[in-house]
Design a protein around this motif. Structure first.
Motif, PDB file in Angstrom:
ATOM      1  N   ASN A 248      23.726 -38.888 104.178  1.00  0.00           N
ATOM      2  CA  ASN A 248      22.776 -38.221 105.072  1.00  0.00           C
ATOM      3  C   ASN A 248      22.979 -38.644 106.523  1.00  0.00           C
ATOM      4  O   ASN A 248      22.902 -37.810 107.445  1.00  0.00           O
ATOM      5  N   LEU A 249      23.259 -39.941 106.719  1.00  0.00           N
ATOM      6  CA  LEU A 249      23.511 -40.397 108.091  1.00  0.00           C
ATOM      7  C   LEU A 249      24.789 -39.781 108.658  1.00  0.00           C
ATOM      8  O   LEU A 249      24.856 -39.443 109.842  1.00  0.00           O
ATOM      9  N   THR A 250      25.789 -39.631 107.822  1.00  0.00           N
ATOM     10  CA  THR A 250      27.047 -39.005 108.272  1.00  0.00           C
ATOM     11  C   THR A 250      26.823 -37.546 108.662  1.00  0.00           C
ATOM     12  O   THR A 250      27.350 -37.067 109.680  1.00  0.00           O
ATOM     13  N   ILE A 251      26.019 -36.827 107.845  1.00  0.00           N
ATOM     14  CA  ILE A 251      25.724 -35.434 108.165  1.00  0.00           C
ATOM     15  C   ILE A 251      24.999 -35.340 109.504  1.00  0.00           C
ATOM     16  O   ILE A 251      25.292 -34.470 110.344  1.00  0.00           O
ATOM     17  N   ILE A 252      24.049 -36.251 109.720  1.00  0.00           N
ATOM     18  CA  ILE A 252      23.323 -36.242 110.987  1.00  0.00           C
ATOM     19  C   ILE A 252      24.260 -36.473 112.164  1.00  0.00           C
ATOM     20  O   ILE A 252      24.178 -35.801 113.206  1.00  0.00           O
ATOM     21  N   ASN A 253      25.192 -37.430 112.006  1.00  0.00           N
ATOM     22  CA  ASN A 253      26.147 -37.707 113.082  1.00  0.00           C
ATOM     23  C   ASN A 253      27.037 -36.500 113.364  1.00  0.00           C
ATOM     24  O   ASN A 253      27.299 -36.154 114.522  1.00  0.00           O
ATOM     25  N   VAL A 254      27.507 -35.843 112.297  1.00  0.00           N
ATOM     26  CA  VAL A 254      28.397 -34.693 112.465  1.00  0.00           C
ATOM     27  C   VAL A 254      27.662 -33.535 113.137  1.00  0.00           C
ATOM     28  O   VAL A 254      28.216 -32.828 113.982  1.00  0.00           O
ATOM     29  N   VAL A 255      26.390 -33.346 112.761  1.00  0.00           N
ATOM     30  CA  VAL A 255      25.612 -32.251 113.344  1.00  0.00           C
ATOM     31  C   VAL A 255      25.325 -32.512 114.822  1.00  0.00           C
ATOM     32  O   VAL A 255      25.451 -31.613 115.670  1.00  0.00           O
ATOM     33  N   PHE A 256      24.954 -33.738 115.142  1.00  0.00           N
ATOM     34  CA  PHE A 256      24.535 -34.025 116.515  1.00  0.00           C
ATOM     35  C   PHE A 256      25.692 -34.260 117.469  1.00  0.00           C
ATOM     36  O   PHE A 256      25.483 -34.242 118.687  1.00  0.00           O
TER      37      PHE A 256
END
Length: 318
Positions: A248-256
């Protein structure tokens, strides 16, 4: 501390010195140990064994007295998950004197289960039965503690609950050894009725205690096997929870990441000049820009999660 007791009307009670048939030594000091060895003729090794929490249960029959080292469970007061086992000793002399060495308090010895007994041997059997039932109660408490830890492990990403479960598993091993050792001592007493004299009713009672002790040993073995066998699976649950968090943290980083780049560019003065060049007021331009970033972030999030789910399903089918 030394306390003098006797049996009256089927109950255990405090007695004057001349009427005492039971000497209770609770956590004896050096002077009381000397009295045990010199006045009562108990071997120093037996005294040390009765106070050693790691001593195994045993029965020794000699011309002077019968020595019984017995394992008893106890639960920590401050730590609800602190289950442990300690030792105590019975010394039955030919003059019907019974000496008990234990860390147990007098109040706990006088309460509850010590009723309907008329002889010292009957009291000893009552104590054995009470200890066996206490083991069963502790096993039930350990099972409940394990169930609570399982719930914590299912939702936790730390090792604290798992470490507590390891402690319970270790304590169960000591319980299994103590219960089985007590069972061996009971079997030996049952076979030496020429010295450990029992009535027909008491013989039936000791057989019931042996059966109940076997059930406690079996139950402790089952809990130990289950707890040990599922320990790796519960550890994998924690690892899986951590992997989900990292995903989930990786997805957040990729999105932002792209949103941060666009927001940085839009925050420059050139964006204001461009929008003003087209006649768009900044109070309209910046909310529209924020809306575009929000929609773009949502689209990126949905696309990345679908891609990850597709990859996971593909590996699962393979």
């Amino acid at each position: 501390m030394k306390t003098l007791l006797h049996i009256r009307e089927g109950k255990l009670s405090v007695a004057p010195k001349e009427e005492a048939t039971i000497r209770l030594y609770s956590a004896p000091d050096d002077a009381e140990r000397t009295e045990l060895v010199e006045s009562l003729g108990i071997d120093p090794y037996d005294v040390d064994s009765a106070l050693d929490p790691d001593e195994i249960s045993r029965v020794e029959i000699n011309p002077k007295h019968i020595s019984i080292i017995w394992k008893v469970p106890y639960k920590g007061v401050q730590d609800d998950s602190g289950f442990d086992v300690t030792s105590m000793g019975f010394f039955l002399g030919n003059n019907n004197a019974l000496t008990i060495i234990t860390n147990e308090s007098l109040e706990s010895l006088l309460k509850g289960g010590f009723r309907s007994m008329n002889t010292l041997n009957g009291f000893v059997l009552r104590y054995f039965a009470n200890t066996t039932r206490q083991f069963l109660r502790h096993l039930k408490a350990i099972k409940q503690a394990t169930a609570q830890l399982e719930i914590q492990i299912g939702s936790s990403m730390t090792n604290q609950a798992l470490l507590k479960m390891f402690d319970l598993s270790e304590q169960l091993v000591y319980y299994v050894n103590a219960i089985e050792a007590n069972g061996a001592a009971l079997e030996k007493l049952r076979g030496r009725t020429e010295r450990f004299i029992l009535t027909d009713r008491q013989i039936g009672f000791i057989e019931d205690i042996i059966l109940e002790n076997k059930q406690a040993a079996r139950q402790a073995q089952i809990y130990t096997t289950l707890l040990t066998g599922l320990m790796d699976a519960r550890g994998n649950i924690i690892n899986n929870n951590m992997n989900v968090l990292l995903k989930n943290l990786t997805i957040i980083n990729v999105v932002f990441l792209p949103l941060s780049i666009l927001a940085g560019m839009g925050g420059m003065s050139e964006f204001t000049e461009i929008t003003q060049g087209y006649g768009i007021d900044w109070r309209i331009a910046y909310p529209l820009f924020t809306l575009v970033l929000t929609v773009l972030g949502f689209v990126l999030w949905k696309g990345i999660t679908r891609y990850i789910d597709h990859q996971s399903n593909g590996k699962h089918h393979v």
